[in-house]
Design a protein around this motif. Structure first.
Motif, short mmCIF file in Angstrom:
data_model
loop_
_atom_site.label_atom_id
_atom_site.label_comp_id
_atom_site.label_asym_id
_atom_site.label_seq_id
_atom_site.Cartn_x
_atom_site.Cartn_y
_atom_site.Cartn_z
N ARG A 59 1.15 -1.13 0.18
CA ARG A 59 -0.03 0.47 -0.11
C ARG A 59 0.64 1.18 0.41
O ARG A 59 0.71 1.97 0.53
N GLY A 60 2.49 1.46 -0.68
CA GLY A 60 2.61 2.43 -0.89
C GLY A 60 3.38 2.35 -0.26
O GLY A 60 4.39 3.50 0.67
N SER A 61 4.14 1.58 1.06
CA SER A 61 5.13 1.77 1.99
C SER A 61 6.52 2.10 1.31
O SER A 61 6.93 1.94 0.52
N THR A 62 6.96 2.66 2.43
CA THR A 62 8.27 3.27 2.27
C THR A 62 9.62 2.92 1.59
O THR A 62 10.20 2.72 0.93
N ASN A 63 9.89 1.61 3.03
CA ASN A 63 11.14 0.60 2.90
C ASN A 63 10.59 -0.55 2.23
O ASN A 63 11.53 -1.88 2.15
N GLY A 64 9.15 -0.94 1.36
CA GLY A 64 8.93 -2.20 0.64
C GLY A 64 8.43 -2.68 1.19
O GLY A 64 9.11 -2.92 2.55
N THR A 65 7.83 -3.90 0.29
CA THR A 65 7.63 -5.38 1.23
C THR A 65 7.86 -6.69 0.46
O THR A 65 7.50 -6.02 -0.98
#
Length: 609
Positions: A59-65
């Motif tokens: 959902r648009g995370s900064t550090n990524g999934t």
């Protein structure tokens, strides 16, 4: 039904069912699962159900999934072999029954938006915090004490002492409601019992003291009444002028409170330290090392501080050190082809080139095969940052230990797998029970987290594939419950060729005590014991004091040292998981317990390898 298994950075595990069409994850309170910690965005990701399959949507995370170490925006159907990383958390999708989740084909219809509110979203919020490591250590310690008390028949002598009881009560009162759920009934009963045991012990002591006072008083009274009277001698010429003893006029210090009775006798360590001078070392260096002044060192050793005239090898008495570092260690290092300059050697050992030259004044050129002297000042380790999730190592129950370590076999044994956490010496004799293999991997992972040690950890002998009689000089290693681990070495010492190079008993070139990293050795012992699966660790009493000193420098409590080490007072002491065995000064021999499900495994109190 599918569930989400979440492994926190400290290794604790939660399993949460995926009840709705979407399960949102993030740091903000509005998520269904709230993860506390760095690397987690406010609205990080969502697990979306499409029929029987589960998909992951960032959902648009900064550090990524990350799924299997690859950053994704939207995943394929997830299975239980997929590893999802969110910050320092490890997540896995599993079936409710613990069976494998098979891959599904991605449906053609579009997933629901990740931000859409689902039924029961707010009401189903679950907050997962990073567990306090100190709280968990106290939990494990009390559980060990409670089990020992229960197995020993619940006697008063195994109850918590007053100071320990106070800490246990404070720990229990300060536990959160979620933590309270993990406190076992046995632990609560043990704490409550300890309060009564201390009251009974105090009453017994009071009764004994009162009886003693009465007996002494009666004897004194009888003595006074029965003592024959005699006339006072005539006064002498100087009797009037003779000074009588006078009471002390200065304030007398109060007697210190009697310390809590220890769990076992301890030997007092001497306050004075003897320091051995090394090349290029000055009095200022020594003073800073022990937290004293140059003037104090000069006074204690009758030196001229302006011209001490000290040589390498001279000994200095440090009578009142405020710091007690480990002694510096002398390494005799054989040069390899790549050690062609002082600069390269400096990078290998972390010692300045200037000092290396001073340690070897007669060495003009570095040649392969020549030996040089290197002094290393050992330093403690901090935990590795950032913290990484420790995988859950589940024992394979088909691999069973049969009989005892000295007379047993191995049923469906499994080989300790290759891993970046350690090196295997001879894999063909590294077959063990599922219980040993899982806990060795768990301990190695925990050790790498707790101590930022980037050296080589060598795993050695376990058992043959089917167990049974092992190679001399071993008496045990027959049932897949024993493993030899080389003691970890100081930076720069280990060489790959040592795994095969002949040494003592032709078992490889194992480290000598001056090459061992004692801070790392304590960390490895602690990680092994934290698994709660270890029966005993064999280690020579000639090196146990060095492990003890490293642990004390790190601030380890006496209670934890009582549980872990036999030292002090020595090999005659029966308590302590680490006990003496001759020939174990370069490696430790770890013996694991019988797993609860191993019905044919025999546990015996073995005092030798």
């Amino acid at each position: 039904m599918l569930s989400l298994r979440i492994t926190a950075p400290d290794g604790s595990v939660r399993v949460i069912p995926i009840n709705g069409p979407e399960l949102t994850v993030g740091r903000a309170p509005g998520n269904m699962i709230v993860l506390d910690g760095g690397g987690v965005s406010s609205q990080h990701c969502a697990f979306v159900m499409q029929g029987p399959a589960c998909y992951l949507q960032d959902r648009g995370s900064t550090n990524g999934t990350y799924v299997n170490n690859e950053r994704v925006q939207q995943s394929n159907a997830l299975t239980d072999v997929d590893r999802i990383y969110i910050g320092q958390y490890l997540l896995q999708v599993v079936s409710a029954a613990g069976m494998s989740v098979h891959p599904q084909t991605m449906p053609t219809n579009t997933m629901s938006p990740a931000g859409q509110q689902q039924d029961g979203g707010v009401g189903a919020r679950i907050l997962i915090r990073r567990e306090d490591r100190g709280w968990r250590d106290q939990h494990n310690r009390l559980l060990r004490y409670a089990e020992q008390w229960d197995e020993g028949g619940r006697p008063d002598r195994l109850a918590l002492r007053p100071r320990e009881l106070s800490r246990a009560r404070t720990w229990l009162r300060g536990s959160s409601p979620e933590q309270q759920q993990t406190v076992t009934a046995l632990q609560r009963e043990f704490i409550e019992f300890s309060g009564g045991a201390n009251t009974r012990t105090a009453a017994k002591r009071f009764g004994i003291a009162t009886a003693g006072i009465l007996v002494v008083g009666g004897l004194v009274t009888a003595g006074v009444m029965l003592w024959p009277q005699s006339k006072d001698p005539p006064p002498t010429e100087d009797s009037e002028d003779r000074a009588l003893p006078q009471p002390k006029t200065h304030d007398e210090p109060d007697e210190p409170d009697e310390p809590d009775e220890p769990r076992r006798p301890r030997v007092k360590t001497t306050k004075q330290v003897t320091h051995v001078m090394v090349p290029e070392e000055t009095l200022d260096d020594v003073a800073d090392r022990y937290g004293v002044t140059v003037a104090q060192i000069a006074e204690w050793n009758l030196l001229n501080p302006d011209d001490p005239q000290l040589q390498p090898g001279d000994e200095l008495k440090i009578k009142k050190p405020t710091k007690r570092p480990l002694r510096q260690q002398k390494i005799n290092y054989e040069l390899e082809r790549e050690d062609s300059s002082w600069t390269k050697l400096s990078k290998r050992f972390g010692v300045s080139a200037k000092k290396l030259r001073a340690y070897n004044p007669d060495v003009k050129k570095l040649r392969r095969g020549d030996e040089v002297v290197i002094w290393i000042d050992p330093k403690p380790y901090k935990p590795r940052e950032p913290r990484q999730a420790i995988p859950e190592y589940v024992p394979e129950r088909e691999a069973l230990s049969i009989g005892s370590p000295n007379s047993g076999s191995l049923e469906s044994g499994i080989e300790l797998p290759a891993s970046p956490l350690y090196k295997r010496r001879y894999p063909y004799i590294m077959w063990g029970s599922g219980y040993l293999v899982a806990n060795v991997q768990k301990a190695a992972a925990q050790f790498r987290q707790d101590m930022d040690f980037d050296g080589t950890l060598v795993m050695a002998d376990i058992s043959k594939r089917n167990g049974g009689y092992f190679y001399p000089p071993h008496k045990s290693h027959q049932a897949g419950r024993d493993i030899d681990i080389w003691l970890p070495t100081l930076r720069g010492v280990f060489k790959e060729k040592y795994l095969n190079e002949d040494g003592d008993e032709k078992w490889g070139r194992r480290p000598n005590p001056d090459e061992v990293d004692w801070f790392a050795t304590w960390g490895l012992i602690k990680a092994m014991l934290d698994t709660e699966a270890v029966q005993v660790i064999f280690l020579s009493d000639s090196v146990q004091p060095r492990v003890y000193d490293a642990a004390k420098f790190l601030g380890v409590s006496d209670e934890e040292l009582d549980f872990a080490l036999q030292y002090p007072p020595g090999q005659g002491e029966v308590q302590g998981k680490v006990i003496h065995s001759p020939g174990h000064s370069h490696h430790m021999h770890v013996r694991f317990k019988c797993a609860p499900y191993e019905k044919k495994c025999v546990r015996r109190n073995v005092r030798e390898e």
